[in-house]
Scaffold this motif. Structure first.
Motif, mmCIF file in Angstrom:
data_model
loop_
_atom_site.group_PDB
_atom_site.id
_atom_site.type_symbol
_atom_site.label_atom_id
_atom_site.label_comp_id
_atom_site.label_asym_id
_atom_site.label_seq_id
_atom_site.Cartn_x
_atom_site.Cartn_y
_atom_site.Cartn_z
ATOM 1 N N UNK A 38 0.534 -1.202 0.044
ATOM 2 C CA UNK A 38 0.326 0.026 -0.136
ATOM 3 C C UNK A 38 1.159 1.175 0.288
ATOM 4 N N UNK A 39 -0.138 2.305 -0.041
ATOM 5 C CA UNK A 39 0.647 3.755 -0.268
ATOM 6 C C UNK A 39 1.575 4.219 1.167
ATOM 7 N N UNK A 40 2.691 4.879 1.836
ATOM 8 C CA UNK A 40 2.930 4.949 2.764
ATOM 9 C C UNK A 40 3.752 6.568 2.581
ATOM 10 N N UNK A 41 3.799 7.106 3.289
ATOM 11 C CA UNK A 41 4.095 7.799 4.092
ATOM 12 C C UNK A 41 4.944 8.178 3.440
ATOM 13 N N UNK A 42 5.847 8.707 3.499
ATOM 14 C CA UNK A 42 7.643 8.665 2.954
ATOM 15 C C UNK A 42 8.293 9.963 4.112
ATOM 16 N N UNK A 43 7.543 11.132 3.573
ATOM 17 C CA UNK A 43 8.192 12.098 4.410
ATOM 18 C C UNK A 43 6.874 13.393 4.254
ATOM 19 N N UNK A 44 6.849 14.256 5.658
ATOM 20 C CA UNK A 44 5.668 15.392 5.647
ATOM 21 C C UNK A 44 6.987 16.511 6.458
ATOM 22 N N UNK A 45 7.034 17.309 5.819
ATOM 23 C CA UNK A 45 7.489 18.762 5.756
ATOM 24 C C UNK A 45 6.696 20.120 6.047
ATOM 25 N N UNK A 46 7.169 21.088 6.828
ATOM 26 C CA UNK A 46 6.577 22.186 6.367
ATOM 27 C C UNK A 46 7.527 23.373 7.139
ATOM 28 N N UNK A 55 5.460 20.260 16.393
ATOM 29 C CA UNK A 55 6.181 19.018 16.764
ATOM 30 C C UNK A 55 4.982 18.187 17.888
ATOM 31 N N UNK A 56 4.779 19.094 18.674
ATOM 32 C CA UNK A 56 3.735 18.239 19.445
ATOM 33 C C UNK A 56 2.705 17.936 19.111
ATOM 34 N N UNK A 57 1.878 18.778 17.718
ATOM 35 C CA UNK A 57 0.790 18.361 16.923
ATOM 36 C C UNK A 57 0.640 17.158 16.038
ATOM 37 N N UNK A 58 2.077 17.168 15.699
ATOM 38 C CA UNK A 58 2.329 16.507 14.443
ATOM 39 C C UNK A 58 2.916 15.080 14.272
#
Lengths: 416, 669
Positions: free
Chosen positions: A16-24, A163-166
């Motif tokens: 299945x598709x997966x999350x590789x990265x997430x940034x802001x 940081x706390x939320x994500x």
């Protein structure tokens, strides 16, 4: 949606598709060379080496800048590559959110060796763009805008909040079960006759009068919305939070038979089934903490900060939202419990009764004749006979994933 | 003050009475009882002027010098006094008119009654007949028939003779029922009912005496009994005095229901919680009990909730005891040329005589009043709004008071809570619904042509207690929403509460109420709320509402679609839907809609082509033009338009844009 469906011949395996990265990031925060790290406000996974983080952020920045030359108002929203897909979203000026999703893979065995085949065209842009937008909306619901955090305490505070939320939120994303419903992010409304609806109205108005610090109220039954005093966009995301996070968390203990909700211990009090889903667990404990989640609504104009009190009796749940400047005391919670509890219990059984009558009349107990997904963009009303039940982790669509994909394609064709 | 004058003493006592001070408890405010503003004024009783009161006609007779110097008859209703002279043939003992003032009966001696035909505007009376009877009769007119009660023989004589031993009797002209006191103790009452000259005996009943009397003497006095019609039913009211042997806290009034058929039953007990001298009146279906010692009165409403003790319902007085409102007597006569200030009337005077149902006579002052209940003061005395409504809804002149109570509870400083407001609305709508239902079943019977077979059927009377949506809108809700005093949340909650209440009683809500809701929501930009109300059909579909929504489109775009959806659901507004769509240049949508309902063969081609042209979309124009060419072909076998369709300019335009060759060729078979 394509979860580990074992293929027929040749021992195929689908990943299945997966999350590789997430940034802001915010390009304005480190405009000078050598200060690129300052731009990064949040990066997942955090273990990634610093230079790679900078490189990835830089790449995104470049793509956005580059595409902006072609379409100044609408820069690129996604980037397709063989192995993954990147989604860009600028929710507030200069604040960019990027989500990188790995394409689904078919694992084949050739000569005893595994061969990976990336399915480049499998993911729907609209679905994951919406998921990314929801990430922001959810953050904003509980933390307010990025800008507000900057005003409150600069980059440091913003970074802490992100940081706390994500850190926790990303774990609940379940990218494999995202589908067309995520595009709509609609609200399922509870079907109800006029009289019962008016009774609920009357109940809400009276509660708001008795508990005069209540600013807004929302009323749900069976995880479906009946009334929202909040504006539509705020309700949309609050609804998502309630139905995909808060309610499921409290459902499990109920199903397991623990935490029996009937409480007869309060002498002189009417027996009722009401209890707090947020806030104090035991009202008889004088040490009970009356802490409620804070939410931020109407961030475009009045920017209101509220305490979210969620109170439930049987299948009926009420959200009372009170101004954050007034901390709810234990006394207030007891008052709420004694006023709302008995009335909500009666109302919940009324609704249940009425619902069953209507169901019998309309013959809704039968299997639906047509499979459909309904969405009304004006009131965000959503209804699906395709999804048996949508939980955060599993989407139980009763049709083949290919069909869901076709539906998604049709939807994006129409909305182009 | 006596409860009722004893037999043969109807002549009011002369002189005595008022010391000219209005004491009472007027100072406390909230006097809910008042003497009528236009009383009957008559010459006080004195040695040459005898005054009589006839309960049946509610007339006062002032007989001067045995009638020789004039007889003046005044009633509460008839404003013009009747005056005439008659020969003085001795002291008049009793004088009464028959109903309609046609025959006058005069009793001068114990043994005879004279009858006189009375002709209005004639100064002299025509003597007709003299009737000799044995001894001391009592007169009672039953319509045109006179009844004589002969106390001597202790019997009653009409055309038919009934022989009963009677202690005393009492006649209620309103209900034509006579009550006879029989047995030694006098507490077994025998009622008779008169109708068109016949007399029917009703079943007798016994009044429970407070304590077993020690001796066998008359224990039930006529003074303690009254008859009155309350809520359309005849009751015998018994003033049961406080007895030391019983543990009651004071005197009480016991009500016996006296039906036309069936037996008389004790149904209500009114607790007075005091002792002393009392007098009873019945006004507006309320039992009024005057108490002379405290110079106050209390009222009871038997329709209000009471405590049931197994045989009767026990009632406490509705409002705190208050004096009758102070009354100023205008100083009459030529002596008052020097503008003297009016003299306060002595209330609860011992010279007062009280008659049923609502008459108070002050013989010493020469006044006859009817007693009235004033509702405005009640509002501030009955703080429980639900009970207040129960009380007011039963009163005759209640409408404006109820509406003012509603207005009052919606605005500061006495704003009621929503649950109180809901209770009030429910009570009003309960009454409203009762009327609607009665009206509906009446209409149904009439329409079915069954009205003739049911002579008892009457059109339901609309009393003042029927407060409909238009009343509420005009006097309460529109004023309240316009004032904008209350927070909008409260305003909307009140409107929704009223709509909820109407729905609960299954009363169709009028469009103007919805309009009020919509306007209030729009004023506060609460479009999402409006949307939700529409979504659950709380605001029922109607053409006016759809048009209102349509007008909101510029400030709330989804209102357009909501309006169209509503029109579609109404299914009687197809033309409007087409117009709305065309005005938005949604020509294709309009065409699809009209085709969907099968009306596409009769629509005007010109209208659609006009709209398509205005849309400035060539392809759209082409499509619409082609559609109508095809229609022409199908209907007439030729694609060209007929002159009657007035589409020449569109044909020209089509040729201009797409060329002559683009026109559809007629297909030939």
């Amino acid at each position: 949606m394509a979860t580990a469906a074992v293929g027929g011949a040749g021992q195929e395996k689908q990943l299945a598709p997966t999350l590789l990265s997430f940034f802001i990031y915010n390009p304005k925060l480190g405009p000078k060379e050598g200060e690129e790290e300052k731009k990064i406000l949040f990066y997942h996974p955090n273990e990634v080496e610093k230079n790679e983080k900078i490189r990835n952020v830089g790449l995104c920045e470049a793509i956005v800048q580059f595409t902006r030359t072609f379409s100044p108002t609408k820069p690129a929203k996604s980037l397709h590559t063989q192995k993954n897909r990147q989604f860009f979203h600028e929710p507030e000026e200069n604040f960019w959110m990027v989500m990188v999703v790995r394409n689904p893979i078919i694992e084949k065995h050739k000569d005893g060796k595994p061969v990976y085949e990336y399915q480049e065209e499998e993911l729907l842009d609209k679905v994951y763009s919406s998921v990314l937008q929801q990430c922001y909306s959810m953050y904003k619901l509980f933390n307010g805008t990025f800008l507000k955090a900057m005003e409150d305490g600069g980059v440091k505070v913003l970074k802490e909040r992100l940081e706390k939320f994500f850190h926790r939120y990303l774990q609940t994303l379940h990218l494999q079960s995202c589908d067309l419903l995520d595009v709509f992010c609609g609200i399922s409304f509870f079907p109800l006759d006029k009289m019962t609806y008016l009774k609920i109205q009357s109940f809400i108005n009276r509660m708001e009068e008795s508990l005069n610090i209540v600013k807004y109220t929302a009323f749900l039954y069976n995880d479906q919305l009946i009334w929202s005093g909040l504006e539509q966009d705020d309700m949309r995301i609050l609804y998502k939070y309630l139905t995909t996070s808060l309610f499921p968390r409290h459902m499990e203990p109920e199903l397991a038979g623990r935490d029996s909700p009937i409480r007869a211990e309060m002498p002189g009090n009417l027996q009722h089934y009401g209890r707090f889903l947020t806030g104090p667990l035991n009202l008889n404990d004088p040490e009970a903490k009356c802490r409620f989640p804070k939410i931020f609504v109407n961030t475009d104009d009045t920017y209101e900060e509220l305490h979210l009190i969620v109170y439930k009796a049987m299948s009926a749940a009420v959200c009372f939202m009170i101004d954050a400047s007034i901390p709810p005391t234990l006394e207030f919670c007891r008052k709420l419990d004694s006023i709302v509890g008995p009335q909500l219990t009666v109302l919940a059984s009324d609704i249940c009764e009425q619902y069953n009558i209507n169901k019998r009349i309309s013959g809704a107990e039968k299997e639906p004749q047509f499979k459909f997904i309904y969405f009304n963009h004006m009131n965000l009303a959503e209804k699906s006979t395709i999804h048996m039940r949508k939980t955060p982790s599993v989407s139980l669509a009763s049709v083949h994933p290919d069909l869901m994909k076709i539906l998604g394609d049709i939807n994006s064709d129409f909305s182009r | 003050m006596s409860r009722e004058p004893p037999p043969g003493e109807e002549e009011a006592p002369g002189g005595g009475g008022g010391d000219g001070t209005a004491r009472g408890r007027a100072g406390e405010g909230g006097c809910y009882l008042a003497l009528c503003a236009r009383p009957v004024h008559f010459e006080k009783a004195n040695p040459v002027n005898c005054v009589f009161f006839d309960e049946a006609n509610k007339q006062v007779f002032a007989v001067r010098s045995g009638g020789a110097t004039g007889v003046v008859v005044k009633g509460l209703e008839d404003r013009n006094p009747i005056s005439f002279r008659m020969e003085d043939k001795g002291e008049v003992k009793c004088i009464k008119f028959s109903l309609g003032n046609k025959i006058l009966a005069v009793q001068r001696t114990l043994k005879s009654v004279e009858f006189l035909n009375f002709i209005p505007d004639s100064p002299q009376l025509e003597y007709t007949q003299e009737c000799k009877v044995s001894k001391c009769p009592k007169l009672m007119w039953l319509g045109e028939t006179l009844m004589l009660v002969l106390p001597e023989k202790r019997s009653l004589k009409l055309l038919k003779n009934q022989s009963i031993n009677v202690n005393w009797y009492m006649y209620c002209p309103e209900s034509s029922v006579i009550l006879l006191s029989t047995t030694v103790l006098g507490n077994v009452l025998q009622p008779f009912y008169f109708k068109s000259g016949t007399m029917s005996k009703l079943s007798k009943f016994e009044i429970e005496l407070p304590a077993a009397p020690k001796s066998s003497k008359l224990s039930l006095s006529e003074r303690d009994i009254a008859m009155a019609t309350i809520y359309g039913q005849l009751y015998v009211l018994y003033l049961r005095h406080h007895s030391r042997t019983s543990n009651s806290t004071g005197a009480e009034v016991v009500l016996y229901h006296l039906p036309r058929e069936g037996s008389c039953k004790k149904t209500h007990i009114l607790k007075l919680n005091r002792t002393g001298k009392f007098a009873l009146n019945v006004v507006d279906n309320l039992v009024v009990v005057h108490h002379q010692d405290t110079e106050t009165s209390v009222i009871f409403d038997i329709k209000l909730k009471g405590e049931f003790d197994g045989s009767a319902t026990i009632h406490q007085f509705v409002l705190p005891p208050r004096s009758i409102q102070p009354y100023q007597m205008p100083v009459a006569g030529p002596a008052s040329v020097t503008s003297q200030s009016p003299v306060p009337c002595k209330l609860y005077s011992s010279s007062w005589i009280v008659f049923q149902p609502d008459i108070i006579i002050s013989a010493s002052e020469g006044y006859l009043w009817s007693l009235q209940v004033k509702l405005e003061p009640v509002v501030n005395l009955l703080l429980d709004k639900g009970k207040l409504m129960d009380f007011l809804l039963q009163r005759k002149e209640c409408k404006m008071v109820i509406l003012s109570v509603c207005s009052q509870m919606l605005s500061e400083p006495e704003r009621g809570s929503l649950s109180v407001i809901a209770t009030v609305f429910d009570k009003l709508n309960h009454e409203y619904k009762k009327y609607l239902e009665a009206e509906q079943s009446y209409t149904m019977v009439v329409e079915a042509g069954l009205s003739r077979s049911n002579p008892l059927l009457k059109r339901p009377v609309r009393t003042q207690a029927v407060i409909d949506q238009s009343d509420m809108y005009t006097h309460v809700l529109s004023v309240f929403t316009e004032k904008k005093e209350a927070p909008h949340k409260f305003t909307i909650a009140v409107l929704m509460e009223y709509i909820r209440s109407l729905n609960q009683f299954q009363i169709a809500v009028q469009h103007y109420l919805y309009e009020l809701v919509v306007k209030t929501l729009v004023q506060h930009n609460l479009f999402y709320m409006l949307h939700q109300f529409l979504q659950y059909h709380v605001l029922s579909d109607s053409k006016p509402l759809a048009c209102l929504l349509l007008s909101l489109e510029s400030i709330y775009p989804p209102a357009h679609q909501l309006s169209l959806d509503m029109l579609k659901r109404l299914s009687t507004a197809n033309d409007e839907i087409v117009e709305v769509l065309l005005s938005k240049h949604q020509v294709l949508a309009a065409l699809r809609f009209i085709r969907g309902i099968g009306g596409h063969d009769s629509i005007s081609a010109r209208k659609f082509l006009d709209a398509a042209k205005q849309a400035e979309d060539d392809m759209l124009f082409y499509t619409i033009f082609r559609f109508f060419e095809q229609r022409n072909q199908r209907l007439r076998g030729n694609p060209s338009f007929t002159p009657g369709e007035h589409c020449e300019e569109h044909v020209t335009f089509f040729k201009q844009v797409f060329g002559e060759q683009a026109l559809m060729k007629p297909t030939t078979f």
